[in-house]
Design a protein around this motif. Structure first.
Motif, short mmCIF file in Angstrom:
data_model
loop_
_atom_site.label_atom_id
_atom_site.label_comp_id
_atom_site.label_asym_id
_atom_site.label_seq_id
_atom_site.Cartn_x
_atom_site.Cartn_y
_atom_site.Cartn_z
N ARG A 36 37.26 36.82 59.38
CA ARG A 36 38.43 36.03 59.00
C ARG A 36 38.85 36.33 57.56
O ARG A 36 40.03 36.46 57.27
CB ARG A 36 38.13 34.54 59.17
CG ARG A 36 39.33 33.67 58.84
CD ARG A 36 39.10 32.24 59.22
NE ARG A 36 39.06 32.17 60.67
CZ ARG A 36 38.48 31.20 61.35
NH1 ARG A 36 37.87 30.23 60.73
NH2 ARG A 36 38.48 31.20 62.67
N LYS A 37 37.88 36.48 56.67
CA LYS A 37 38.19 36.81 55.27
C LYS A 37 38.86 38.17 55.17
O LYS A 37 39.85 38.33 54.45
CB LYS A 37 36.92 36.79 54.42
CG LYS A 37 36.38 35.43 54.13
CD LYS A 37 35.11 35.51 53.31
CE LYS A 37 34.47 34.16 53.12
NZ LYS A 37 33.20 34.24 52.39
N VAL A 38 38.33 39.14 55.90
CA VAL A 38 38.91 40.48 55.86
C VAL A 38 40.32 40.47 56.42
O VAL A 38 41.24 41.06 55.84
CB VAL A 38 38.01 41.47 56.63
CG1 VAL A 38 38.69 42.82 56.81
CG2 VAL A 38 36.68 41.66 55.90
N SER A 39 40.52 39.79 57.56
CA SER A 39 41.85 39.77 58.16
C SER A 39 42.85 39.02 57.28
O SER A 39 44.01 39.43 57.18
CB SER A 39 41.80 39.16 59.56
OG SER A 39 41.50 37.78 59.48
N CYS A 43 46.08 40.99 55.88
CA CYS A 43 47.29 40.63 56.64
C CYS A 43 48.19 39.65 55.92
O CYS A 43 49.22 39.25 56.47
CB CYS A 43 46.90 40.06 58.01
SG CYS A 43 46.00 41.25 59.01
N THR A 44 47.84 39.20 54.73
CA THR A 44 48.68 38.25 54.02
C THR A 44 48.95 38.75 52.62
O THR A 44 48.26 39.62 52.09
CB THR A 44 47.99 36.86 53.93
OG1 THR A 44 46.74 37.02 53.25
CG2 THR A 44 47.75 36.27 55.30
N LYS A 46 50.93 40.44 49.31
CA LYS A 46 51.51 41.76 49.04
C LYS A 46 50.73 42.87 49.72
O LYS A 46 51.31 43.83 50.22
CB LYS A 46 51.56 42.01 47.54
CG LYS A 46 52.55 41.12 46.81
CD LYS A 46 52.60 41.43 45.33
CE LYS A 46 53.59 40.53 44.63
NZ LYS A 46 53.68 40.82 43.21
N LEU A 47 49.41 42.73 49.75
CA LEU A 47 48.60 43.74 50.42
C LEU A 47 48.90 43.76 51.91
O LEU A 47 48.97 44.84 52.52
CB LEU A 47 47.11 43.47 50.19
CG LEU A 47 46.15 44.48 50.80
CD1 LEU A 47 46.39 45.87 50.25
CD2 LEU A 47 44.72 44.06 50.56
N GLY A 48 49.10 42.60 52.52
CA GLY A 48 49.44 42.54 53.93
C GLY A 48 50.77 43.20 54.25
O GLY A 48 50.90 43.92 55.23
N VAL A 49 51.76 42.98 53.39
CA VAL A 49 53.07 43.61 53.58
C VAL A 49 52.94 45.12 53.45
O VAL A 49 53.49 45.88 54.25
CB VAL A 49 54.09 43.05 52.57
CG1 VAL A 49 55.38 43.84 52.60
CG2 VAL A 49 54.35 41.58 52.83
N ALA A 50 52.17 45.58 52.45
CA ALA A 50 51.97 47.02 52.26
C ALA A 50 51.26 47.64 53.45
O ALA A 50 51.63 48.73 53.90
CB ALA A 50 51.17 47.27 50.98
#
Length: 78
Positions: A36-39, A43-44, A46-50
């Protein structure tokens, strides 16, 4: 991934002294929290958008390459 609450089954028998609780699945809570921490990290924000943009670009190039190769062999002059 479905929430943990929907995978917990609680049975109450007629005799109130016997109650049973079952949790489906074999994933331990530490493994689930780690995943859950990794996802959440990937996935959230700025890193998630990238990650989503890079995934979309990679998918585009894979489909483009497969289409180019397929089109080459389909329309190849004899």
């Amino acid at each position: 991934m479905e929430p943990l609450e929907s995978r917990v089954h609680y049975n109450r028998w007629e005799d109130s002294s016997q109650e049973e609780v079952r949790v489906a699945g074999t994933v331990s809570s530490t493994e689930a929290s780690c995943c859950r921490k990794v996802s959440q990290k990937l996935c959230t924000g700025k890193l998630g958008v990238a990650m989503k943009v890079l995934g979309g670009v990679a998918l585009f190039w894979v489909i483009f390459t497969l289409g180019y190769i397929t089109g080459y062999y389909v329309h190849k002059c004899k």
